[in-house]
Design a protein around this motif. Structure first.
Motif, PDB file in Angstrom:
ATOM      1  N   LEU A  54      -0.332  -0.220   0.394  1.00 60.41           N
ATOM      2  CA  LEU A  54      -1.274  -0.516   1.466  1.00 60.41           C
ATOM      3  C   LEU A  54      -2.465  -1.305   0.950  1.00 60.41           C
ATOM      4  CD1 LEU A  54      -1.298   0.140   4.491  1.00 60.41           C
ATOM      5  CD2 LEU A  54      -2.801   2.067   3.983  1.00 60.41           C
ATOM      6  N   LEU A  55      -2.971  -0.933  -0.220  1.00 58.40           N
ATOM      7  CA  LEU A  55      -4.093  -1.666  -0.802  1.00 58.40           C
ATOM      8  C   LEU A  55      -3.699  -3.099  -1.130  1.00 58.40           C
ATOM      9  CD1 LEU A  55      -6.993  -1.579  -1.850  1.00 58.40           C
ATOM     10  CD2 LEU A  55      -6.101  -0.771  -4.037  1.00 58.40           C
ATOM     11  N   CYS A  56      -2.503  -3.284  -1.664  1.00 61.60           N
ATOM     12  CA  CYS A  56      -2.018  -4.641  -1.941  1.00 61.60           C
ATOM     13  C   CYS A  56      -1.885  -5.438  -0.650  1.00 61.60           C
ATOM     14  CB  CYS A  56      -0.693  -4.569  -2.673  1.00 61.60           C
ATOM     15  SG  CYS A  56       0.019  -6.169  -3.124  1.00 61.60           S
ATOM     16  N   GLY A  57      -1.406  -4.798   0.417  1.00 59.80           N
ATOM     17  CA  GLY A  57      -1.286  -5.480   1.700  1.00 59.80           C
ATOM     18  C   GLY A  57      -2.623  -5.894   2.271  1.00 59.80           C
ATOM     19  N   VAL A  58      -3.644  -5.059   2.104  1.00 58.00           N
ATOM     20  CA  VAL A  58      -4.984  -5.408   2.606  1.00 58.00           C
ATOM     21  C   VAL A  58      -5.514  -6.643   1.895  1.00 58.00           C
ATOM     22  CG1 VAL A  58      -7.381  -4.618   2.692  1.00 58.00           C
ATOM     23  CG2 VAL A  58      -5.544  -3.071   3.355  1.00 58.00           C
ATOM     24  N   VAL A  59      -5.344  -6.700   0.580  1.00 61.28           N
ATOM     25  CA  VAL A  59      -5.828  -7.866  -0.186  1.00 61.28           C
ATOM     26  C   VAL A  59      -5.119  -9.139   0.269  1.00 61.28           C
ATOM     27  CG1 VAL A  59      -5.989  -8.866  -2.488  1.00 61.28           C
ATOM     28  CG2 VAL A  59      -6.491  -6.446  -2.145  1.00 61.28           C
ATOM     29  N   LEU A  60      -3.799  -9.075   0.411  1.00 59.37           N
ATOM     30  CA  LEU A  60      -3.049 -10.257   0.834  1.00 59.37           C
ATOM     31  C   LEU A  60      -3.403 -10.656   2.260  1.00 59.37           C
ATOM     32  CD1 LEU A  60       0.483  -9.408  -0.641  1.00 59.37           C
ATOM     33  CD2 LEU A  60      -1.267 -10.914  -1.596  1.00 59.37           C
ATOM     34  N   GLY A  61      -3.613  -9.677   3.148  1.00 60.69           N
ATOM     35  CA  GLY A  61      -3.954  -9.992   4.533  1.00 60.69           C
ATOM     36  C   GLY A  61      -5.314 -10.649   4.669  1.00 60.69           C
ATOM     37  N   VAL A  62      -6.298 -10.160   3.926  1.00 61.93           N
ATOM     38  CA  VAL A  62      -7.629 -10.786   3.971  1.00 61.93           C
ATOM     39  C   VAL A  62      -7.567 -12.198   3.417  1.00 61.93           C
ATOM     40  CG1 VAL A  62      -9.972 -10.632   3.056  1.00 61.93           C
ATOM     41  CG2 VAL A  62      -8.845  -8.582   3.902  1.00 61.93           C
ATOM     42  N   ALA A  63      -6.799 -12.402   2.362  1.00 65.50           N
ATOM     43  CA  ALA A  63      -6.652 -13.749   1.813  1.00 65.50           C
ATOM     44  C   ALA A  63      -6.029 -14.693   2.831  1.00 65.50           C
ATOM     45  CB  ALA A  63      -5.806 -13.706   0.538  1.00 65.50           C
ATOM     46  N   GLU A  64      -5.078 -14.190   3.617  1.00 65.76           N
ATOM     47  CA  GLU A  64      -4.469 -15.041   4.649  1.00 65.76           C
ATOM     48  C   GLU A  64      -5.503 -15.517   5.665  1.00 65.76           C
ATOM     49  OE1 GLU A  64      -1.962 -14.774   8.737  1.00 65.76           O
ATOM     50  OE2 GLU A  64      -2.666 -12.992   7.672  1.00 65.76           O
ATOM     51  N   SER A  65      -6.349 -14.607   6.142  1.00 67.56           N
ATOM     52  CA  SER A  65      -7.339 -14.983   7.146  1.00 67.56           C
ATOM     53  C   SER A  65      -8.350 -15.975   6.584  1.00 67.56           C
ATOM     54  CB  SER A  65      -8.060 -13.731   7.663  1.00 67.56           C
ATOM     55  OG  SER A  65      -7.137 -12.846   8.270  1.00 67.56           O
ATOM     56  N   LEU A  66      -8.786 -15.773   5.333  1.00 64.75           N
ATOM     57  CA  LEU A  66      -9.801 -16.652   4.757  1.00 64.75           C
ATOM     58  C   LEU A  66      -9.264 -18.045   4.461  1.00 64.75           C
ATOM     59  CD1 LEU A  66     -11.645 -14.190   2.353  1.00 64.75           C
ATOM     60  CD2 LEU A  66     -12.282 -14.894   4.658  1.00 64.75           C
ATOM     61  N   LEU A  67      -7.953 -18.183   4.275  1.00 65.20           N
ATOM     62  CA  LEU A  67      -7.395 -19.512   4.033  1.00 65.20           C
ATOM     63  C   LEU A  67      -7.614 -20.443   5.221  1.00 65.20           C
ATOM     64  CD1 LEU A  67      -3.994 -18.902   2.175  1.00 65.20           C
ATOM     65  CD2 LEU A  67      -6.043 -20.016   1.288  1.00 65.20           C
ATOM     66  N   PHE A  68      -7.701 -19.893   6.426  1.00 63.89           N
ATOM     67  CA  PHE A  68      -7.864 -20.731   7.608  1.00 63.89           C
ATOM     68  C   PHE A  68      -9.288 -21.254   7.764  1.00 63.89           C
ATOM     69  CE2 PHE A  68      -3.849 -18.789   8.693  1.00 63.89           C
ATOM     70  CZ  PHE A  68      -3.198 -19.802   9.378  1.00 63.89           C
ATOM     71  N   LEU A  69     -10.202 -20.872   6.886  1.00 64.42           N
ATOM     72  CA  LEU A  69     -11.531 -21.469   6.925  1.00 64.42           C
ATOM     73  C   LEU A  69     -11.489 -22.955   6.591  1.00 64.42           C
ATOM     74  CD1 LEU A  69     -13.651 -18.669   5.210  1.00 64.42           C
ATOM     75  CD2 LEU A  69     -13.735 -19.351   7.622  1.00 64.42           C
ATOM     76  N   TRP A  70     -10.445 -23.382   5.901  1.00 66.05           N
ATOM     77  CA  TRP A  70     -10.327 -24.797   5.523  1.00 66.05           C
ATOM     78  C   TRP A  70      -9.486 -25.593   6.518  1.00 66.05           C
ATOM     79  CZ3 TRP A  70     -10.558 -21.071   1.634  1.00 66.05           C
ATOM     80  CH2 TRP A  70     -11.567 -21.239   0.694  1.00 66.05           C
ATOM     81  N   ILE A  71      -9.034 -24.966   7.594  1.00 62.72           N
ATOM     82  CA  ILE A  71      -8.235 -25.664   8.598  1.00 62.72           C
ATOM     83  C   ILE A  71      -9.158 -26.124   9.725  1.00 62.72           C
ATOM     84  CG2 ILE A  71      -6.239 -25.532  10.114  1.00 62.72           C
ATOM     85  CD1 ILE A  71      -5.593 -25.208   7.158  1.00 62.72           C
ATOM     86  N   ALA A  80       9.168  11.213  -5.514  1.00 59.32           N
ATOM     87  CA  ALA A  80       8.316  12.391  -5.670  1.00 59.32           C
ATOM     88  C   ALA A  80       6.843  12.088  -5.430  1.00 59.32           C
ATOM     89  CB  ALA A  80       8.500  12.978  -7.076  1.00 59.32           C
ATOM     90  N   ALA A  81       6.460  10.818  -5.363  1.00 61.01           N
ATOM     91  CA  ALA A  81       5.052  10.450  -5.169  1.00 61.01           C
ATOM     92  C   ALA A  81       4.966   9.405  -4.075  1.00 61.01           C
ATOM     93  CB  ALA A  81       4.451   9.934  -6.471  1.00 61.01           C
ATOM     94  N   VAL A  82       5.447   9.778  -2.886  1.00 64.54           N
ATOM     95  CA  VAL A  82       5.460   8.842  -1.765  1.00 64.54           C
ATOM     96  C   VAL A  82       4.038   8.473  -1.356  1.00 64.54           C
ATOM     97  CG1 VAL A  82       6.197   8.520   0.617  1.00 64.54           C
ATOM     98  CG2 VAL A  82       7.668   9.726  -0.982  1.00 64.54           C
ATOM     99  N   ARG A  83       3.141   9.450  -1.361  1.00 64.48           N
ATOM    100  CA  ARG A  83       1.769   9.192  -0.916  1.00 64.48           C
ATOM    101  C   ARG A  83       1.073   8.202  -1.822  1.00 64.48           C
ATOM    102  NH1 ARG A  83      -1.920  14.322   0.406  1.00 64.48           N
ATOM    103  NH2 ARG A  83       0.070  14.775   1.428  1.00 64.48           N
ATOM    104  N   GLN A  84       1.151   8.377  -3.133  1.00 68.74           N
ATOM    105  CA  GLN A  84       0.496   7.455  -4.058  1.00 68.74           C
ATOM    106  C   GLN A  84       1.114   6.059  -3.988  1.00 68.74           C
ATOM    107  OE1 GLN A  84       1.489  10.478  -4.678  1.00 68.74           O
ATOM    108  NE2 GLN A  84      -0.373  11.601  -5.250  1.00 68.74           N
ATOM    109  N   ALA A  85       2.427   6.005  -3.875  1.00 71.87           N
ATOM    110  CA  ALA A  85       3.089   4.697  -3.807  1.00 71.87           C
ATOM    111  C   ALA A  85       2.696   3.954  -2.535  1.00 71.87           C
ATOM    112  CB  ALA A  85       4.603   4.871  -3.871  1.00 71.87           C
TER     113      ALA A  85
END
Length: 542
Positions: free
Chosen positions: A268-285, A258-263
């Motif tokens: 999507l917000l959780c995915g953005v946080v995880l995706g940015v963390a992935e890119s920043l991890l390569f600063l140490w490579i 019943a709340a597809v939009r909110q879910a």
């Protein structure tokens, strides 16, 4: 009396190039602060470009916050930050674990932003077949960006910070869609629908732009010995991550109907946080300085992959394989929902369990490729890829029986997909020359991908010409999807024969690979496997 700052000596308005420098400086400052980096004097590290003494002296007089009208000072500040980052790079053994962890974060981002929940979110916003078709075609339509990236980076020796900035931007384009419906609920649904399409287009364009840069970077950084085994281990962890993430998405969709939009916004917000963390991890490579191919024209570099015998045969097989798979694969979920009658939860659960199957043999496939080459694994995996089409043609229109029948078939098909992905990546990294690696990788993926996308569009258009068409044959109803699966079955069998023509110097036969599975003690020794692995590079150098 000291000289006035550069910003006080000029009165001309800022140019577009200076604005670009300001944007790069801000992005580098953000990445540096997040990573905890601080610039110092004369800081150099493994793989870093040394700062000349004159630049170091000039950097001492640069203000802490450079002004807009000092582009050279901005470049010096960015050079200092990048050399400081290179000084903090990790060792190779630790970096491999970081690369695997980053890959898991990236896979979670992909599943949270491109799962069937995205289609359901678009439909909840009033989207129709046109909008869903656009979202489906975007990953293939923008594959041309890989060739653009390869052409732009030919004269550049550094790819690390360009890729990190591209990766961060690719993830952040979804942020307005994640928080917008919560902050401005009064906005019309059409605004958020087209914003989602534009964000997906920008994300896919940036993703394809960074793909050849990242692969060429990893090809220069990771040692060739045991590369496929490492790739198999990385693939196994990403498959488990995809299964867990997609399972979480399935249960969220089950309990939040019943709340597809909110879910979806929360995912999507959780995915953005995880995706940015992935890119920043390569600063140490660390990033080794790459060889540039600026000694010849861009068109000569563009046709070089097609002049190489091994790579030309691989590109030809990849193009035909995309035609064979994309004739029927894009319509599997729709077929299960419309013809078989499964609900969305069971379809997501089926795909989730298929990811589990893909993780079972990934490490073994990587070790086999290191010993015998990429071609025999491609021969075996493509020979059995027709099993999925046979199962789809034979599945009854009963949801429970179809789920039980397709469960093992999907897991087996995902195992074959893992073998094909590991062999393809190994071929791209090990068989491409160092000076034109980005162009070879782009040619090996973008051309085949665009052909696959065009095949998907043509197949969908042909299926839409006969809505509601069906015929009864031997007591069973045949729909247009069955015709698409039958054509895909024939093309996959032809592709299995075409894979035998892939040229790979020093590769073993498929029979030797199968025998090694049952008699592991009689496999070839490590020196012979190493000679086979580098045979094509030695032939190219000769």
């Amino acid at each position: 009396m000291p000289a006035p700052p550069v910003a006080l000596r000029t009165a001309s308005p800022p140019s577009r190039l200076q604005v670009v420098f300001e944007g790069l400086e801000s992005l580098a400052m953000l990445c540096g602060r997040i990573a905890g980096l601080h610039h110092g004097r004369n800081c150099q590290g493994h793989g870093a470009v040394p700062v000349r003494r004159a630049e170091s002296v000039a950097h001492r007089h640069v203000p802490r916050r450079p002004t807009l009208l000092a582009p050279r000072q901005h470049l010096l500040w960015i050079a200092a930050v990048t050399t400081a980052a290179d000084r903090r790079t990790l060792s190779l053994s630790t970096a491999k674990h970081v690369i695997v962890a980053a890959a898991c974060l990236g896979m979670a981002f992909t599943q949270l932003t491109q799962s069937p929940a995205t289609t359901q979110f678009a439909i909840s916003l009033g989207g129709g077949p046109l909008h869903v078709g656009i979202l489906t075609a975007l990953p293939f339509a923008l594959l041309l960006m890989q060739l653009v990236a390869a052409a732009c980076m030919r004269a550049q020796r550094r790819r690390k910070y360009v890729w990190v900035a591209t990766g961060v931007a690719q993830r952040l384009v979804y942020l307005p869609i994640a928080v917008g419906p919560w902050l401005w609920p009064e906005m019309p649904d059409a605004v958020w629908l087209w914003s989602l399409i534009c964000a997906a287009a920008a994300s896919q364009a940036l993703l394809h732009f960074g793909t050849p840069l990242w692969l060429s970077w990893m090809g220069d950084y990771l040692p060739p010995d045991g590369l496929n085994a490492f790739w198999g281990s990385r693939h196994r962890w990403t498959q488990w991550t995809a299964a867990i993430t997609l399972g979480a998405v399935a249960f969220v969709c089950l309990f939040q109907r019943a709340a597809v939009r909110q879910a979806f916004c929360a995912m999507l917000l959780c995915g953005v946080v995880l995706g940015v963390a992935e890119s920043l991890l390569f600063l140490w490579i660390a990033e080794p300085s790459s060889a540039t191919g600026c000694g010849r024209a861009w068109w000569q570099a563009a046709v070089a992959p097609f002049r190489d015998r091994d790579f030309r045969s691989f590109i030809g097989f990849s193009c035909f394989w995309q035609i064979a798979t994309m004739t029927g694969a894009p319509f599997i979920s729709v077929y299960l929902l419309e013809y078989v009658g499964m609900d969305l939860f069971h379809v997501l659960l089926l795909w989730m369990l298929s990811w589990v199957g893909g993780s079972l043999c990934s490490r073994t496939f990587g070790r086999l490729v290191d010993r015998h080459g990429q071609r025999p694994l491609l021969n075996i995996c493509t020979a059995f890829k027709s099993v999925l089409m046979v199962a789809l043609l034979a599945v009854p229109p009963e949801p429970q029986a179809a789920f039980r029948l397709l469960l093992l078939v999907f897991m087996f098909d995902a195992m074959l997909n893992s073998g094909i992905a590991i062999a393809n990546n190994g071929f791209l990294l090990l068989r491409s020359p160092r000076e034109d690696r980005a162009m070879f990788i782009a040619a090996g993926t973008a051309v085949a991908g665009m052909i696959g996308g065009l095949t998907s569009v043509v197949s969908g258009w042909l299926l839409s010409l006969a809505p509601g068409w069906h015929v009864v044959w031997q007591g069973r109803m045949v729909v247009p999807y069955h015709l698409a699966f039958a054509v895909s079955l024939l093309l996959r069998l032809m592709a299995a024969l075409l894979s035998l023509r892939i040229q790979e110097a020093g590769a073993a036969s498929a029979r030797e690979l199968v025998v090694s599975l049952f008699r592991p003690r009689q496999t070839e020794p490590a020196p012979a496997a190493l000679v086979r692995q580098h045979a094509s590079s030695l032939r190219r150098a000769a």
